[in-house]
Design a protein around this motif. Sequence first.
Motif: not given
Length: 245
Positions: A1-16
């Motif tokens: 899992m790369d940084r970009q995928q982690i970021s997408l998952l982490a921002h699922a409930d805070h899209p900004v």
Amino acid sequence: MDRQQISLLAHADHPVASPLDDDSVRRLLDHGLRPGAERVLDLGCGGGEWLLRALAAQPALKGEGVDVSEDALSRAREAAIKRGVHERLTLHRHDAADFDSPHAFDLVISSGATHAFGGLLPTLAAARTHLAPGGRVLIGDGFWERTPSPEAVEMLGDLMDLATTVERVVDAGWTPVHGHVSTRQELDAYEWSWTGSLAGWALDHRDDPDGAQALAAATAHRSGWLRVYRDCWGFVSLVLRRTAD
């Protein structure tokens, strides 16, 4: 899992992808989009939330977003279709630092993405090349609210205090016409959402090969926030005009 995928998952409930609540985002866009604005550009747009909100607010506006993550751009496309603004949105998979466009833009946004350019001032230099006469830049970046520990500096980089941050922006040829310093509530809500969304995904996907890595990333991020930088890191958003246009 790369940084970009982690970021997408982490921002699922805070899209900004910045520590800002909905009212703060709306006010910043209100100050950034002058009446009659025709085009807006987001450098490092991620899932495109800034663009989607700008397009929804001004029906005649056209938007372009630039990001290196195809997954993030796909999410932005899907969200644009759901919100009915996809015909006015163009997305580019490209390094934002050397993106070129035939258009000039009335508003250039780059919030929480200065790492893609090598810092705040290089981000502003890149934004300047895209700006129409009289246009504005909306930029968000971190600063030190208090003297940081060496560990915090190692983790978040060589930031400045708020006054010095703004002075450097002014010295680079910009005049702030609006600003917002994220509140403690906004900062904490963002970090709880980031770590909680990623950890929640990991717990829901215990059998996924990436589950353990996602949970470890959430745990490490939460520990760094609570133990290292929570009491010294702040976030400022500025709406800027060129001092000499």
